[in-house]
Design an enzyme around this catalytic site. Structure first.
Site, PDB file in Angstrom:
ATOM      1  N   TYR A 129       0.649  -1.239  -0.051  1.00 20.74           N
ATOM      2  CA  TYR A 129      -0.026   0.033  -0.075  1.00 20.74           C
ATOM      3  C   TYR A 129       0.944   1.354   0.081  1.00 20.74           C
ATOM      4  O   TYR A 129       2.045   1.140   0.180  1.00 20.74           O
ATOM      5  CB  TYR A 129      -1.193  -0.030   1.122  1.00 20.74           C
ATOM      6  CG  TYR A 129      -0.741   0.001   2.396  1.00 20.74           C
ATOM      7  CD1 TYR A 129       0.532  -0.050   3.011  1.00 20.74           C
ATOM      8  CD2 TYR A 129      -1.808  -0.224   3.285  1.00 20.74           C
ATOM      9  CE1 TYR A 129       0.847  -0.003   4.333  1.00 20.74           C
ATOM     10  CE2 TYR A 129      -1.481  -0.281   4.936  1.00 20.74           C
ATOM     11  CZ  TYR A 129      -0.290  -0.088   5.270  1.00 20.74           C
ATOM     12  OH  TYR A 129      -0.060  -0.103   6.637  1.00 20.74           O
ATOM     13  N   GLU A 130       0.318   2.514  -0.308  1.00 23.75           N
ATOM     14  CA  GLU A 130       0.945   3.625  -0.591  1.00 23.75           C
ATOM     15  C   GLU A 130       1.998   3.351  -1.496  1.00 23.75           C
ATOM     16  O   GLU A 130       3.079   4.238  -1.235  1.00 23.75           O
ATOM     17  CB  GLU A 130       1.516   4.024   0.848  1.00 23.75           C
ATOM     18  CG  GLU A 130       0.647   4.057   1.858  1.00 23.75           C
ATOM     19  CD  GLU A 130      -0.838   4.694   2.015  1.00 23.75           C
ATOM     20  OE1 GLU A 130      -1.048   5.468   0.879  1.00 23.75           O
ATOM     21  OE2 GLU A 130      -1.736   4.466   2.699  1.00 23.75           O
ATOM     22  N   GLY A 131       1.580   2.791  -2.495  1.00 22.66           N
ATOM     23  CA  GLY A 131       2.769   2.618  -3.805  1.00 22.66           C
ATOM     24  C   GLY A 131       3.444   1.449  -3.303  1.00 22.66           C
ATOM     25  O   GLY A 131       4.309   1.472  -2.276  1.00 22.66           O
TER      26      GLY A 131
END
Lengths: 596, 596
Positions: free
Chosen positions: B440-442
């Site tokens: 998550y978050e890239g």
């Protein structure tokens, strides 16, 4: 939910084109009727069972797990029925000796069935999987009466087996075990104690369960030299071979664990349970090594299984999922975005999984072939040579294949992005299921100590030489220019491997802890070199096919490409391992500093 | 169940002895009242809350998870009460501006509270964690009215925030998003669409939830340049600031996921929900980057959190668990076996975790200090320099800290052997919880593309130079002979890093896909070099203390020892990464061969 298609073409390639199993069978008196057609028919049938019956149960097993109620363990919906089908299909008996109702097929053939079953549904495959180890142990160490009593039923699958080693306070260090065996007047023993982590320890799939249990006789010497081995059935067996009274043992509880939920991991309580000595008194650990080596190869397959499952599913996803454009320009301009398989970093993750899967497959059948050759060896010298190879390759396969299998499972999940973390895709189950493989049947650390300490160093390097010899010969026999990209680095690594071994051996002379400090890096290094050898062989075979002309050009080109990928993207990890394994024990253990 | 003791001594070391935060605060007009005593008092109080309240809820959250019933999400037992205590203690407001009721403390101090909260219970910490990003976004891009409406409540914790980016068909590629925003006459917008993977999307801990949502205006340009940002509250806010009517949005379902069960990961359905534009039309992605950068640093901390938790628990186990004797002879002859901490390979696993934990801690406070300095910069030039450093360090911290955090979590589990796989010890939860951090978050791949493509190469190498300059200066200023073991390899790596960058930059000129092919190895390489710099600094500071004479000799000796371990056992991984990152895109992507 993950999907599985059995890799029959690759099995054909590895077994016959790479390793020449078909010609080995043909040239061998015992197996010359095992034609390639017969092998293929068996594997195709097994593939159907795995794809259609076991694969759909894989997520069911994870979601439902096993339950213990009123002392009885129930497996997930469908497990029992699938086992019934498996038994009716004759699958448990492929490699078992004909005298006990087996089909007497080569292990190297039966292993392909094991691979497919395990990849389709690892938790399920552990139930029949443990039976194989029990069979081998009784075949090798049992009395004629014991063989007659247990082997037919284990072979036809009506009974299953377990291995009972671990206790709460001892796992790697079995010398500490406490389970007791008190002799009875009738020659049997009363077994009492608690065993933990017993895979398939109880279940509802078979009419009896044969536990192979380590325990101590009264007044046995302390440590590992005072351990004996016993057969302890769940139900006592009547004189006519039928299932009799319930023995005094039971599953006390089921472990709640990270994965392999479909397999019952039991705490087993033995309370004066009736057992029968197998093998000599106090030599139980030696006998159990038969079981453990079978289990280690079985666990090595788990690495391959999760890598293959991960690869197949993440490849399908990468071909479908649209996200961003290739940096070099749109590849599917008619779509909202390019499928993510166009991105080199996604391909790196796919090819890594593929290399670990196909590399593992090559290694495991390489080992299986040696096992068959060794069983048919014409003299003691030949037998010893192949057994030495097996002794070296077993810890490498167990640890290296499971470590790389876990890496592959994680890469497959990574390709799914956030979706990989969600249960419904099956990728996170695959990661959880695979994680146990580096722990049970001896952790990576234990395998590494076995390899470097007990085998390489204690043999004065001889066992390593036995392993290197066929690789060196392959290099010497491969002088084609277009193979230089593989042969040159492989030769360099063989020389480095020996130098590193000598270096660690020399430091270990002054400080035995050096072995423990170097062992895991050493094992991983060894694994990378052996895969390099196998990928080079694979490339060589494929290049010959391409040169000859083939209708399967794409297949063989992909083989050569994957070998190149392996040499350029994965094999360089040896460079770091060579540095760290020789960095010395002082950076881990220094009496003058407490680093924690 | 895992235990946690806040590492206050190490925080003191990193924040003040290594990075000089205390003197930075003292010299700064805004924070010169933030004395070391005040900081210590705050962190000690926070540590108690984390150890006593949050730690025991960590396994509760995993076991119970969140439930959705009648459209309402309920968090695990105790979560709500703990949040109440957190709010009453004033913890949400540490770094928030005083004009909105915050305490105006430096981010670098507040981050230490975030670290402790996250390590004690990551799932719980995500509820207040998301609020911080919402605050930063509204502070930076909101109108005065929006600030007045939302910031007080978010600051005091009575409301929480979320970030709503992902949709079923788009995650990394936000240009594809479809959620619509239709303007109303009163200046508000009607937001309609489905967002997935919304952490803390709904729950029972706060009276309102402020969603920060990406959506498209009618006739907006396609792709990322047609996305706008909206504030969409769960309950509309009355003119007097009180909570009004329920907005037309709801949690449609909760995801079943591998870990972080205590956090509600929601599918959020917006059905003409009332929303308010924040920032300029069609510039929503730029505004959202404020949130995303906060979230990326927050996620980087997750790597540190799981490494620290894993280290603490596996260290305790390694000191207690008796298994086998040291190869160099019994170390605890009075016991049945030696504690496993005597085995060098176990120490390797412990020290690796410790290095990733302490290395991560150094990096994250290094970044936090730059963030504070940048906020107080005396001119644009200074501000730009620090923002460039942040731009480079954010993707490195996010990806490198989470990759190494996951490795550490697995090593901690490995030390437990089979027990690590069993839920009750908490180690497998730690592995499962940590796995999301690389997604998550890239993902790691996205961070790596950001680093190498958008930053290093698009700046023509300037941003890399800005990052290397302080490291070079440190090397130049450290000429002591006894630092040579650190400085010499570091200098070599700095030169190699630049050469590698030039090499990849040159290949990318002819084929932009080369960036994608090299990026992950490049990021990992960069991470190892930056940790090397920080460990060298740590050793230097510690050696000075030891030379001066100190009552904490063991503490500083352990610091020097860990730095040496890092240089000898982990930093050599750069050798492999250097080889693989320059191996070229052809082994991943070749138009003439389909390798799959």
């Amino acid at each position: 939910m993950s999907q599985y298609k059995a890799p029959l073409r690759d099995l054909e390639f590895v077994r016959n084109e790479l390793l020449g199993m078909d010609s080995f069978y043909a040239s061998n008196a015992q197996w010359n009727e095992v034609s390639n057609d017969l092998s293929s028919a068996i594997l195709e049938e097994c593939a159907k069972f795995c794809e259609n019956v076991l694969t759909p149960l894989n997520s069911v097993g994870d979601e439902q797990g096993c339950t213990l109620k009123d002392g009885k363990v129930t497996t997930p919906d469908g497990f029992k029925e699938a086992y019934q089908q498996f038994v009716e299909g004759g699958w448990p008996s492929l490699e078992a000796p004909e005298e006990f109702g087996g089909q007497g097929l080569p292990k190297s053939l039966a292993l392909a069935a094991t691979e497919m079953v395990g990849t389709a549904n690892w938790s399920w495959g552990m139930y029949p999987g443990l039976s194989r180890g029990a069979c081998h142990t009784i075949t090798e160490h049992g009395t004629d009466e014991q063989k007659a009593t247990y082997l037919h039923k284990l072979t036809d699958g009506s009974w299953t087996g377990t291995m009972c080693l671990t206790e709460p306070h001892c796992g790697s260090d079995l010398g500490l075990l406490r389970t007791k065996a008190e002799p009875n007047d009738d020659g049997s023993y009363n077994i009492s104690g608690t065993k933990i982590f017993i895979s398939s320890g109880d279940h509802d799939m078979a009419e009896n369960i044969v536990h192979i249990v380590l325990a101590r006789l009264p007044d046995a010497p302390k440590g590992t030299k005072g351990i004996s081995l016993f057969i302890v059935p769940k139900f006592n067996v009547n004189a006519d071979g039928s299932v009799g009274e319930r023995n005094t043992l039971e599953c006390g509880s089921l472990e709640h664990k990270m994965g392999i939920h479909g397999n019952a991991t039991c705490v087993m309580n033995f309370d004066d349970a009736k057992g029968y000595l197998i093998g000599p008194e106090n030599r139980g650990l030696n006998c159990m090594f038969t079981f453990m080596n079978t289990a280690r190869i079985g666990t090595a397959i788990q690495g391959l299984a999760h890598a293959e499952l991960s690869y197949q599913n993440s490849l399908a996803y990468a071909e479908e999922r649209l996200q961003m454009r290739a940096l070099s320009g749109a590849k599917a301009p008619e779509k909202a975005a390019d499928p993510i398989i166009v991105h080199p970093d996604v391909r790196r993750m796919l090819l890594t999984q593929k290399a670990f899967s196909e590399g593992g497959r090559m290694l495991i059948y390489y080992i299986a072939l040696f096992s068959d050759i060794s069983a048919q060896a014409k003299d003691d010298e030949e037998k010893e040579r192949f057994e030495n190879l097996l002794a070296m390759l077993t810890p490498i396969a167990k640890a290296f294949m499971t470590e790389t299998g876990f890496e592959a499972a994680n890469l497959g999940m990574q390709i799914f992005g956030g979706h990989g973390y969600i249960a419904e895709w099956g990728m996170e189950q695959n990661v959880r299921d695979s994680r146990i493989s580096m722990l049970y049947e001896g952790t990576t650390g234990i395998q590494s100590l076995d390899l470097l300490g007990r085998k390489v160093i204690m043999s004065g390097g001889k066992l390593l030489q036995d392993l290197i010899t066929p690789i060196s010969e392959f290099c010497d026999n491969t002088s084609d220019d277009d193979m230089a990209e593989f042969i040159n680095p492989l030769k360099t690594l063989l020389a480095e491997w020996q130098t590193l071994t000598e270096q660690i051996g020399a430091s270990a002379m002054s400080n035995p802890d050096e072995v423990n400090a170097a062992c895991v890096d050493y094992l991983m290094y060894s694994g990378y070199v052996i895969y390099a050898f196998l990928f080079a062989r694979s490339a060589k075979v494929s290049k010959v096919k391409l040169a000859e002309g083939t209708t399967e050009q794409a297949f063989y080109e992909a083989k050569v490409y994957l070998a190149r990928f392996y040499f350029q993207r994965l094999l360089p990890r040896t460079a770091s391992l060579a540095l760290t394994m020789t960095s010395g024990v002082e950076n881990l253990l220094d009496d003058a500093v407490n680093p924690f």
